[in-house]
Design a protein around this motif. Structure first.
Motif, PDB file in Angstrom:
ATOM      1  N   TYR A 158       0.872  -1.279  -0.032  1.00 13.75           N
ATOM      2  CA  TYR A 158      -0.116   0.004  -0.115  1.00 13.75           C
ATOM      3  C   TYR A 158       1.002   1.347   0.008  1.00 13.75           C
ATOM      4  O   TYR A 158       0.819   2.268  -0.649  1.00 13.75           O
ATOM      5  N   SER A 159       1.863   1.355   0.822  1.00 13.08           N
ATOM      6  CA  SER A 159       2.820   2.533   0.945  1.00 13.08           C
ATOM      7  C   SER A 159       3.631   2.606  -0.424  1.00 13.08           C
ATOM      8  O   SER A 159       4.065   3.698  -0.673  1.00 13.08           O
ATOM      9  N   ILE A 160       3.922   1.425  -0.949  1.00 12.78           N
ATOM     10  CA  ILE A 160       4.710   1.482  -2.292  1.00 12.78           C
ATOM     11  C   ILE A 160       3.835   2.225  -3.337  1.00 12.78           C
ATOM     12  O   ILE A 160       4.040   2.978  -4.097  1.00 12.78           O
ATOM     13  N   PHE A 161       2.553   1.765  -3.449  1.00 14.49           N
ATOM     14  CA  PHE A 161       1.554   2.257  -4.472  1.00 14.49           C
ATOM     15  C   PHE A 161       1.297   3.869  -3.968  1.00 14.49           C
ATOM     16  O   PHE A 161       1.196   4.900  -5.078  1.00 14.49           O
ATOM     17  N   GLN A 162       1.476   4.397  -2.780  1.00 10.15           N
ATOM     18  CA  GLN A 162       1.193   5.648  -2.491  1.00 10.15           C
ATOM     19  C   GLN A 162       2.593   6.392  -2.845  1.00 10.15           C
ATOM     20  O   GLN A 162       2.241   7.614  -3.330  1.00 10.15           O
ATOM     21  N   LEU A 163       3.613   5.803  -2.719  1.00 15.77           N
ATOM     22  CA  LEU A 163       4.949   6.510  -3.206  1.00 15.77           C
ATOM     23  C   LEU A 163       4.576   6.781  -4.743  1.00 15.77           C
ATOM     24  O   LEU A 163       5.096   7.986  -5.318  1.00 15.77           O
ATOM     25  N   LYS A 176       8.289  12.349   2.679  1.00 14.00           N
ATOM     26  CA  LYS A 176       7.328  11.743   3.433  1.00 14.00           C
ATOM     27  C   LYS A 176       7.086  10.156   3.016  1.00 14.00           C
ATOM     28  O   LYS A 176       7.060   9.314   3.740  1.00 14.00           O
ATOM     29  N   ASP A 177       6.686  10.062   1.939  1.00 19.00           N
ATOM     30  CA  ASP A 177       6.423   8.711   1.138  1.00 19.00           C
ATOM     31  C   ASP A 177       7.605   7.751   1.136  1.00 19.00           C
ATOM     32  O   ASP A 177       7.626   6.603   1.292  1.00 19.00           O
ATOM     33  N   VAL A 178       8.705   8.434   0.834  1.00 20.26           N
ATOM     34  CA  VAL A 178       9.952   7.656   0.732  1.00 20.26           C
ATOM     35  C   VAL A 178      10.470   7.174   1.948  1.00 20.26           C
ATOM     36  O   VAL A 178      10.674   5.967   2.177  1.00 20.26           O
ATOM     37  N   VAL A 179      10.256   7.803   2.944  1.00 20.51           N
ATOM     38  CA  VAL A 179      10.411   7.467   4.442  1.00 20.51           C
ATOM     39  C   VAL A 179       9.632   6.450   4.898  1.00 20.51           C
ATOM     40  O   VAL A 179       9.745   5.577   5.476  1.00 20.51           O
ATOM     41  N   ASN A 202      18.081  12.085   5.297  1.00 19.70           N
ATOM     42  CA  ASN A 202      17.615  12.893   6.336  1.00 19.70           C
ATOM     43  C   ASN A 202      18.605  14.145   6.610  1.00 19.70           C
ATOM     44  O   ASN A 202      18.266  15.379   6.459  1.00 19.70           O
ATOM     45  N   ILE A 203      19.938  13.839   6.493  1.00 24.10           N
ATOM     46  CA  ILE A 203      21.050  14.611   6.621  1.00 24.10           C
ATOM     47  C   ILE A 203      21.095  15.505   5.517  1.00 24.10           C
ATOM     48  O   ILE A 203      21.336  16.829   5.484  1.00 24.10           O
ATOM     49  N   GLU A 204      21.199  14.838   4.260  1.00 36.71           N
ATOM     50  CA  GLU A 204      21.641  15.533   3.156  1.00 36.71           C
ATOM     51  C   GLU A 204      20.170  16.394   2.396  1.00 36.71           C
ATOM     52  O   GLU A 204      20.525  17.332   1.507  1.00 36.71           O
ATOM     53  N   ASN A 205      19.205  16.118   2.633  1.00 38.46           N
ATOM     54  CA  ASN A 205      17.951  16.586   2.292  1.00 38.46           C
ATOM     55  C   ASN A 205      17.278  17.471   3.155  1.00 38.46           C
ATOM     56  O   ASN A 205      16.533  16.593   4.037  1.00 38.46           O
ATOM     57  N   ASP A 206      16.777  18.624   3.107  1.00 40.35           N
ATOM     58  CA  ASP A 206      15.976  19.335   3.994  1.00 40.35           C
ATOM     59  C   ASP A 206      14.651  19.578   3.349  1.00 40.35           C
ATOM     60  O   ASP A 206      13.975  20.019   3.749  1.00 40.35           O
ATOM     61  N   SER A 207      14.628  19.351   1.873  1.00 38.89           N
ATOM     62  CA  SER A 207      13.372  19.407   1.317  1.00 38.89           C
ATOM     63  C   SER A 207      12.223  18.646   1.445  1.00 38.89           C
ATOM     64  O   SER A 207      12.576  17.497   2.056  1.00 38.89           O
ATOM     65  N   ASP A 208      10.969  18.875   1.041  1.00 40.06           N
ATOM     66  CA  ASP A 208       9.952  18.201   1.337  1.00 40.06           C
ATOM     67  C   ASP A 208       9.979  17.081  -0.008  1.00 40.06           C
ATOM     68  O   ASP A 208       9.115  16.029   0.285  1.00 40.06           O
ATOM     69  N   TYR A 209      10.676  17.109  -0.808  1.00 41.52           N
ATOM     70  CA  TYR A 209      10.699  16.336  -2.162  1.00 41.52           C
ATOM     71  C   TYR A 209      12.320  15.611  -2.133  1.00 41.52           C
ATOM     72  O   TYR A 209      13.141  16.042  -1.813  1.00 41.52           O
ATOM     73  N   VAL A 210      11.949  14.471  -2.674  1.00 45.99           N
ATOM     74  CA  VAL A 210      13.474  13.871  -2.963  1.00 45.99           C
ATOM     75  C   VAL A 210      13.445  13.200  -4.706  1.00 45.99           C
ATOM     76  O   VAL A 210      12.387  12.940  -5.063  1.00 45.99           O
ATOM     77  N   PHE A 211      14.426  13.611  -5.233  1.00 44.50           N
ATOM     78  CA  PHE A 211      14.617  13.282  -6.750  1.00 44.50           C
ATOM     79  C   PHE A 211      15.180  12.001  -6.900  1.00 44.50           C
ATOM     80  O   PHE A 211      15.765  11.402  -6.034  1.00 44.50           O
ATOM     81  N   GLU A 212      14.912  11.246  -7.998  1.00 44.32           N
ATOM     82  CA  GLU A 212      15.042  10.114  -8.227  1.00 44.32           C
ATOM     83  C   GLU A 212      16.697   9.692  -8.224  1.00 44.32           C
ATOM     84  O   GLU A 212      17.204   8.774  -7.868  1.00 44.32           O
ATOM     85  N   ASN A 213      17.488  10.800  -8.711  1.00 43.17           N
ATOM     86  CA  ASN A 213      18.975  10.554  -8.651  1.00 43.17           C
ATOM     87  C   ASN A 213      19.625  10.468  -7.283  1.00 43.17           C
ATOM     88  O   ASN A 213      20.737   9.820  -7.038  1.00 43.17           O
ATOM     89  N   GLU A 214      18.939  11.222  -6.449  1.00 46.60           N
ATOM     90  CA  GLU A 214      19.476  10.983  -4.890  1.00 46.60           C
ATOM     91  C   GLU A 214      19.224   9.641  -4.358  1.00 46.60           C
ATOM     92  O   GLU A 214      20.270   8.894  -3.729  1.00 46.60           O
ATOM     93  N   ILE A 215      18.090   9.082  -4.768  1.00 41.79           N
ATOM     94  CA  ILE A 215      18.011   7.738  -4.332  1.00 41.79           C
ATOM     95  C   ILE A 215      18.696   6.597  -5.037  1.00 41.79           C
ATOM     96  O   ILE A 215      19.119   5.747  -4.454  1.00 41.79           O
TER      97      ILE A 215
END
Length: 724
Positions: A158-163, A176-179, A202-215
């Protein structure tokens, strides 16, 4: 349509019996010398076709009931002597009640555990029940469908689909969804282990969003990258990626089959489910769906599939589902969650492409209520003592209304319901009511309300719970709760009586018109049902006969007076009335709908229809109870009629009536079904008539005070906790 199905050798259940009956007489005539024996597996829930079939067979042959081990008799009636109904306030108290019953029979009555049957009406209660029984030192034998959405692994996907849904919406991942995905228990255990990707993000990203390249930096070589790398606009690759991830997951779970038995069952079923969807997409090139559709399909997955959980123990207490078959006899049968919407299930959630007209034409049983009742009676037959436990207070799990089957049994036999008022668990925290002060904005809303119109039902709502009054009348929030069966019956009865009596308005009731109503009332009831697109079967069959019985007795009640020479003149039916009431400096527009105004031998009567049984034959408003009438919810019916008296004297519609003193009363059934008029008198007046002078002195000041308190800015809206 039927002929086409028969040509193909296909028939649905009801059609099969109808076709058989049409050929049965010819078959019996040709085989008159042959002795026919019909064996019945069950003799409880027959439909009309089955009854006709059995009746015809029994004339020439024998009908043998395998359950009762005797020849069938259509007069056999189920007994409920060994049935006990228990109402509890909370879900967990059902578990403690079951525990208490089991202790009683095993420890005190020395009944072996394998002679006790436990049926969770709601299968989600299975684990708490089994855990509680095992704590007693009692072995358990389980054979039950386990709901998929009660498994933690369901919420992993369910959380994967929300992501993925948020990825489609924002073109990037929300933190939020990545976490949510990376902190999931299964993901942590099987995919991340000691991976510190969450801390790094959490350390490197203060934004509410995460880009694919970071992951990608942290998960490129991890099987989780399959999920994060899914292109959300390509349905084929979405499905292939999901299947690939499921297979990786399955390999990790299969290392310990015994420990992850339920998770593996879930993952196998999910793989097949998505594989079927992939085949459909591949075969239909024009089939256009996206990630939203796949998520919706996944949400339906637990309703379509389930896991059969079997753990055999010959000496253990038997736990099984309500709809499951068993052939052993038990000393004790216990059913939990016996609430409306659970047993029988609420089929309104299951939509169908078959229209109401087709159901009606083909006489198809849409809700299979008899099928559920059939299983219930089987449990009664196989158990020497049966307990039905239901929750009597509403919450987010169910309505808190007992099953319609309990109502059906109560009509046919005298059974009592035990209500457990003392909780099994001590209440540590006292409930603190919500308090809302009447600020300017709320006072403005109340001023608008009294200008638009204040009804007796609004005052009753305020008395019942000021917080609900605030939600519905001030905030104007709509209530999405289902209409209770009592309210449904009341609405239909009011509508039918209006249809029957409207043609004779402004006229005297005659014996001829009584006979006309007797001929037409059944057709009128059916027409009202069909207008609402309700089929007269199952639960509606129960409602139909309650309504039919009320209307039939109502007409007979009316007929008795006419035959005895009394004259009844119908003045108004379902009349909307209003009048201004001065409350301090404010003018309140009181309004309401009076069910009936008539003249009985020249005396005006204001009548209100009630469906609840009346145990009293007269209500007196005295100096002791007059104030309570406008404050206490138990006096709601009396308060309503006393407000109608004010409307009668003050409404511009009845200008000529100031000198006429009416009789007021509730028209309600007695326990035997006969209709009774319960008159309301003021201060033991020798006559039932209420004069306006008497009303203004003894009643009106209390009505004004109640409304004044409702509008008073210094009196806050305080939540009430109602004990049901």
């Amino acid at each position: 349509m039927r002929s086409q199905l028969l040509k193909k050798g296909i028939a649905y259940y009801g059609m099969l019996f109808k076709t058989s009956i049409s050929h049965l007489d010819s078959f019996l005539y040709k085989n008159s010398d042959t002795k026919i024996v019909l064996f019945l597996v069950d003799s409880v829930a027959f439909n009309e076709c089955e009854k006709i079939f059995i009746r015809k067979i029994s004339k020439q042959g024998l009908v043998y009931d395998l359950c009762e081990k005797k020849f069938f008799s259509s007069k056999t009636r189920l007994q409920y002597d060994n049935l006990k109904v228990i109402g509890v306030s909370k879900e967990i108290e059902q578990v403690k009640t079951v525990e208490k019953i089991i202790c009683k029979f095993i420890k005190k009555n020395k009944i072996p555990p394998n002679k006790i049957l436990v049926i969770p009406g709601d299968n989600s209660l299975t684990i708490p029940l089994v855990h509680s029984i095992k704590k007693l030192g009692v072995d358990v034998s389980i054979n039950i469908d386990y709901p998929l959405n009660d498994l933690p692994i369901y919420y992993t996907f369910y959380s994967i689909f929300q992501l993925l849904l948020k990825k489609k919406k924002f073109k990037k991942f929300t933190k939020k969804d990545v976490v949510q995905v990376l902190s999931n228990g299964y993901i942590q255990k099987f995919f991340l282990k000691r991976n510190s990707v969450l801390k790094k993000l959490n350390i490197e990203n203060d934004s509410d969003y995460v880009f694919e390249n970071e992951i990608k930096k942290y998960l490129y070589k991890n099987n989780l990258w399959i999920i994060f790398n899914i292109p959300i606009n390509n349905i084929k690759i979405i499905l292939i990626s999901l299947i690939s991830f499921i297979r990786k997951f399955k390999k990790l779970l299969i290392t310990n089959v015994r420990k992850h038995f339920l998770e593996l069952k879930f993952i196998f079923k999910l793989e097949v489910y998505i594989q079927k969807l992939r085949i459909i997409v591949r075969k239909n090139k024009n089939f256009s769906i996206g990630i939203n559709d796949i998520f919706n399909i996944y949400e339906q997955f637990p309703h379509i599939e389930n896991i059969r959980y079997i753990h055999k123990n010959q000496k253990g207490l038997y736990v099984t589902g309500f709809m499951d078959l068993f052939f052993e006899n038990f000393d004790v049968g216990i059913i939990t969650s016996f609430n409306e919407g659970v047993i029988p299930k609420n089929h309104k959630e299951n939509s169908s492409f078959i229209s109401f007209d087709i159901y009606q034409k083909l006489e198809m049983d849409k809700f299979d209520e008899n099928f559920y009742f059939h299983h219930l009676t089987r449990i009664f037959q196989f158990s020497n003592q049966t307990y039905l436990i239901y929750k009597n207070q509403p919450d987010e799990i169910n309505s808190g209304e007992k099953s319609r089957f309990i109502h059906r049994i109560e009509i046919n036999s005298k059974i009592s319901t035990e209500k457990i008022k003392k909780p099994f668990f001590p209440i540590i925290f006292k409930k603190i009511p919500i308090v809302i002060n009447k600020k300017k904005s709320i006072i403005q809303c109340l001023d608008e309300l009294i200008k638009k119109g204040l009804s007796p039902s609004s005052i009753h709502l305020y008395n019942y719970n000021p917080l609900l009054f605030y939600y519905k009348k001030v905030l104007k929030l709509k209530d999405k709760e289902e209409i209770s069966y009592k309210r449904k019956i009341g609405e239909v009865i009011h509508k039918i009586l209006k249809i029957l009596y409207d043609p004779i308005k402004k006229n005297f009731i005659t014996i001829d018109y009584i006979h006309t109503m007797k001929q037409n009332y059944e057709c009128t009831i059916k027409r009202v049902f069909f207008e609402k697109k309700e089929m007269i079967e199952g639960h509606n069959m129960f409602l139909y006969y309650v309504i039919k019985n009320y209307i039939e007795n109502f007409i007979s009640w009316e007929e008795k007076f006419i035959k005895n020479g009394h004259k009844i003149f119908i003045k108004e039916i379902e009349k909307k009335v209003s009048a201004i009431l001065n409350v301090g400096t404010k003018k309140v527009n009181l309004h309401g709908i009076i069910d009936r105004i008539d003249e009985y031998d020249g005396t005006t009567r204001i009548l209100d229809y009630k469906i609840g049984f009346s145990k009293i034959k007269k209500i007196n408003v005295s100096s002791k109870n007059i104030e309570n009438i406008f404050y206490d919810i138990n006096y709601a019916n009396t308060m309503q009629l006393l407000i109608y008296v004010y409307l009668w004297f003050e409404s511009y519609i009845f200008k000529e009536n100031k000198k006429k003193s009416p009789i007021i009363g509730n028209v309600s059934p007695e326990m035997n079904g006969n209709i009774l008029l319960v008159p309301i008198t003021i201060f033991n007046s020798p006559k039932n008539n209420i004069t306006y002078a008497n009303y203004k002195i003894n009643v009106l000041p209390f009505l004004i005070k109640r409304i004044s308190d409702l509008l008073d800015p210094s009196i806050p809206l305080v939540e009430k906790f109602i004990d049901l």
